[in-house]
Design an enzyme around this catalytic site. Structure first.
Site, PDB file in Angstrom:
ATOM      1  N   CYS A 267      60.215  -8.633  -1.266  1.00  0.00           N
ATOM      2  CA  CYS A 267      60.412  -7.262  -0.771  1.00  0.00           C
ATOM      3  C   CYS A 267      61.875  -6.861  -0.782  1.00  0.00           C
ATOM      4  O   CYS A 267      62.288  -6.011  -1.552  1.00  0.00           O
ATOM      5  CB  CYS A 267      59.830  -7.128   0.633  1.00  0.00           C
ATOM      6  SG  CYS A 267      58.034  -7.264   0.626  1.00  0.00           S
TER       7      CYS A 267
HETATM    8  N1  LIG Z   1      54.294 -10.479   0.356  1.00  0.00           N
HETATM    9  C1  LIG Z   1      54.617  -9.588   1.245  1.00  0.00           C
HETATM   10  O1  LIG Z   1      55.040  -9.947   2.341  1.00  0.00           O
HETATM   11  C2  LIG Z   1      54.473  -8.098   0.980  1.00  0.00           C
HETATM   12  C3  LIG Z   1      54.557  -7.212   2.066  1.00  0.00           C
HETATM   13  C4  LIG Z   1      54.381  -5.866   1.850  1.00  0.00           C
HETATM   14  C5  LIG Z   1      54.141  -5.399   0.545  1.00  0.00           C
HETATM   15  N2  LIG Z   1      54.096  -6.267  -0.502  1.00  0.00           N
HETATM   16  C6  LIG Z   1      53.805  -5.711  -1.832  1.00  0.00           C
HETATM   17  O2  LIG Z   1      52.419  -5.936  -2.116  1.00  0.00           O
HETATM   18  C7  LIG Z   1      52.239  -6.149  -3.515  1.00  0.00           C
HETATM   19  C8  LIG Z   1      51.555  -7.501  -3.746  1.00  0.00           C
HETATM   20  O3  LIG Z   1      52.418  -8.517  -3.252  1.00  0.00           O
HETATM   21  P1  LIG Z   1      51.937 -10.004  -2.975  1.00  0.00           P
HETATM   22  O4  LIG Z   1      53.044 -10.641  -2.211  1.00  0.00           O
HETATM   23  O5  LIG Z   1      50.552 -10.018  -2.426  1.00  0.00           O
HETATM   24  O6  LIG Z   1      51.906 -10.586  -4.485  1.00  0.00           O
HETATM   25  P2  LIG Z   1      51.314 -12.008  -4.966  1.00  0.00           P
HETATM   26  O7  LIG Z   1      52.078 -12.356  -6.169  1.00  0.00           O
HETATM   27  O8  LIG Z   1      51.217 -12.945  -3.818  1.00  0.00           O
HETATM   28  O9  LIG Z   1      49.804 -11.663  -5.375  1.00  0.00           O
HETATM   29  C9  LIG Z   1      49.465 -10.765  -6.365  1.00  0.00           C
HETATM   30  C10 LIG Z   1      48.227 -11.269  -7.082  1.00  0.00           C
HETATM   31  O10 LIG Z   1      47.837 -10.268  -8.017  1.00  0.00           O
HETATM   32  C11 LIG Z   1      47.287 -10.924  -9.147  1.00  0.00           C
HETATM   33  N3  LIG Z   1      47.259  -9.971 -10.268  1.00  0.00           N
HETATM   34  C12 LIG Z   1      48.296  -9.511 -11.014  1.00  0.00           C
HETATM   35  N4  LIG Z   1      47.856  -8.586 -11.897  1.00  0.00           N
HETATM   36  C13 LIG Z   1      46.521  -8.461 -11.686  1.00  0.00           C
HETATM   37  C14 LIG Z   1      45.515  -7.655 -12.285  1.00  0.00           C
HETATM   38  N5  LIG Z   1      45.814  -6.772 -13.229  1.00  0.00           N
HETATM   39  N6  LIG Z   1      44.245  -7.801 -11.841  1.00  0.00           N
HETATM   40  C15 LIG Z   1      43.952  -8.685 -10.869  1.00  0.00           C
HETATM   41  N7  LIG Z   1      44.874  -9.461 -10.260  1.00  0.00           N
HETATM   42  C16 LIG Z   1      46.139  -9.340 -10.667  1.00  0.00           C
HETATM   43  C17 LIG Z   1      48.171 -12.132  -9.337  1.00  0.00           C
HETATM   44  O11 LIG Z   1      47.503 -13.138 -10.096  1.00  0.00           O
HETATM   45  C18 LIG Z   1      48.436 -12.554  -7.877  1.00  0.00           C
HETATM   46  O12 LIG Z   1      47.508 -13.517  -7.444  1.00  0.00           O
HETATM   47  C19 LIG Z   1      53.641  -6.042  -4.135  1.00  0.00           C
HETATM   48  O13 LIG Z   1      53.841  -4.723  -4.553  1.00  0.00           O
HETATM   49  C20 LIG Z   1      54.550  -6.355  -2.972  1.00  0.00           C
HETATM   50  O14 LIG Z   1      55.821  -5.767  -3.140  1.00  0.00           O
HETATM   51  C21 LIG Z   1      54.227  -7.624  -0.305  1.00  0.00           C
END
Ligand SMILES: NC(=O)c1ccc[n+]([C@@H]2O[C@H](COP(=O)([O-])OP(=O)(O)OC[C@H]3O[C@@H](n4cnc5c(N)ncnc54)[C@H](O)[C@@H]3O)[C@@H](O)[C@H]2O)c1
Length: 423
Positions: A267
């Site tokens: 983030c």
């Molecule tokens: N991790 C955090 O604390 C947090 C907090 C708030 C917001 N976010 C935001 O949320 C979003 C997701 O973050 P995250 O930390 O969960 O990411 P992550 O990498 O943990 O998980 C994302 C998942 O999406 C999958 N993926 C990618 N493309 C795909 C597709 N086309 N179809 C299906 N699956 C697909 C990946 O294989 C992965 O398992 C990002 O935009 C991030 O900035 C994250």
């Protein structure tokens, strides 16, 4: 049994990572039939076997959801057919400083094939203002032939999940909700109203998208402020930590932020750049606060290395050949998430200078670290020329560190003792 047969609403969560998995499980617990869709076959296999890779989700909770029959992880897009609600939780990284929305585009295209009239699609991934209406909406419309607003509902709801935070969870953290029109907003608010205690509507999706970037930019800038102050205070011989604690007693107009070895995770190092990119692209102007904060925070690992080199120099030791024990490599306390972790940069720089780096991090698995991982023992502490506290996990025995380490560079203000120097 199909969702139609059970009468339950069918939810698809695209992306089963740190954000998508907790949402999917919460929805299953309140009665949705949930498909947890992810392209990563290994992740799907692991989830299906009842083993969670997200620390805040214990295996028992995942197991319960699987046994209830209301949560099904899959990489098979055919199972997306007939969804009532779909939420997109895929990564939004930067590629050479530019937002990379390829995962969001792919997720929207996949959903478009299964979109039917009356369904709702919500983007949760963090992105610049305009993404929902200018990117996700058009892809869904092109692929499905349906029109956002009149045929299907579309909205944005930023995720505020804070990994490792036991007080503020998905359920009790207010959830900002938005839609491309009034009916979409109602539909988004109704969906989240079943999952969380409080929803906070904004008038449009751009305001909700900006909310998330404002929150993270605020944090990023304030961390940069105290980091820069810490560097000046060290040169001036003033205890910045004491000043921060004293300032924090002010009951109004001040918020406590503390210095550290730099920012990490998915983030803070990334989201503010989505905002500055948008400002630059749309207005041709620089978002100077973001650029300055990036500059200060990105240099913190180098600063930690410089401080350590100065300390070793005082001991008459070069970094080359020195035994250096790093405590904590995850970017955040009490988590095992080492994505973009500043500790990795510290470790790499020290190793490049010939330092013999060993790492203690009870939250990380051995295979996620390229340096030898060891337990925190008196022998390890005594063998080290220098110990650097990078991430202040609660699991560390700080008294043991103070008693047995010859020298500690404490970047988090957690260790007390004669051999301890703070950032
Ligand atoms: N991790 C955090 O604390 C947090 C907090 C708030 C917001 N976010 C935001 O949320 C979003 C997701 O973050 P995250 O930390 O969960 O990411 P992550 O990498 O943990 O998980 C994302 C998942 O999406 C999958 N993926 C990618 N493309 C795909 C597709 N086309 N179809 C299906 N699956 C697909 C990946 O294989 C992965 O398992 C990002 O935009 C991030 O900035 C994250």
């Amino acid at each position: 049994m199909s969702a139609a047969a059970t009468g339950r609403q069918r939810l698809v969560v695209v992306g089963q990572g740190y954000v998508g998995l907790p949402l999917a499980l919460r929805a299953a617990e309140v009665g949705y039939d949930v498909i947890g869709f992810d392209l990563d076959v290994d992740r799907v296999k692991q989830l299906s076997s009842g083993s969670s890779y997200v620390e805040d989700i214990p295996d028992e909770r995942l197991g319960q959801a699987l046994r209830s029959g209301r949560y099904r992880p899959t990489d098979d897009p055919r199972l997306l057919a007939g969804f009532d609600v779909a939420v997109i939780d895929v990564p939004t990284p930067l590629r050479e400083g530019v937002p990379n929305l390829s995962h969001v585009e792919a997720a929207a295209a996949t959903l478009g094939h299964h979109l039917r009239p009356g369904a709702l699609v919500v983007l949760e991934s963090t992105s610049y203002p305009g993404t929902t209406e200018e990117l996700v909406g058009p892809i869904l419309e092109d692929v499905s032939g349906l029109v956002a607003g009149s045929d299907f509902h579309l909205g944005y709801s930023p995720e505020r999940i804070d990994p490792g935070n036991r007080t503020w969870t998905l359920e009790n953290t207010p959830k900002v909700v938005s839609g491309v029109d009034e009916r979409s907003l109602q539909s988004v608010a109704a969906f989240y109203g079943r999952l969380v205690e409080r929803t906070v509507p904004t008038s449009g999706t751009r305001e909700a998208e900006l909310t998330k970037l404002l929150e993270n930019t605020f944090r990023h800038v304030n961390i940069a402020l105290v980091n820069e102050l810490a560097m000046f205070a060290a040169d001036l011989g003033i205890d910045v930590w004491e000043a921060i604690e004293a300032a924090s007693t002010k009951p109004f107009g001040y918020l406590r932020f503390t210095p550290g070895p730099g920012v990490g995770g998915h983030c803070l190092p990334i989201d503010p750049s989505y905002l500055s990119w948008k400002v630059h692209r749309s207005l041709g102007q620089s978002f100077r606060f973001v650029e300055l904060a990036n500059d200060v925070n990105e240099h913190m690992p180098d600063y930690v290395v410089r401080r350590l080199m100065a300390a070793l120099n005082r001991m008459g030791r070069p970094v080359n050949g020195a035994q250096i024990l790093l405590l904590g490599l995850a970017y955040k306390r009490n988590t095992g998430d080492a994505r973009e972790a500043p500790g990795t940069v510290v470790a790499q720089s020290l190793a490049a200078l010939g330092g013999q780096v060993r790492v203690v991090d009870p939250h990380l698995s051995d295979d996620s670290c390229t340096y030898p991982m060891v337990d925190l023992t008196a022998a390890e502490l005594e063998a080290a020329d220098a110990v650097v506290l990078v991430t202040d996990h609660d699991a560390f025995d700080y008294d043991l560190v103070a008693r047995h380490a010859r020298y500690v560079l404490d970047t988090r203000n957690r260790v007390d003792g004669p051999g301890v120097e703070r950032l």
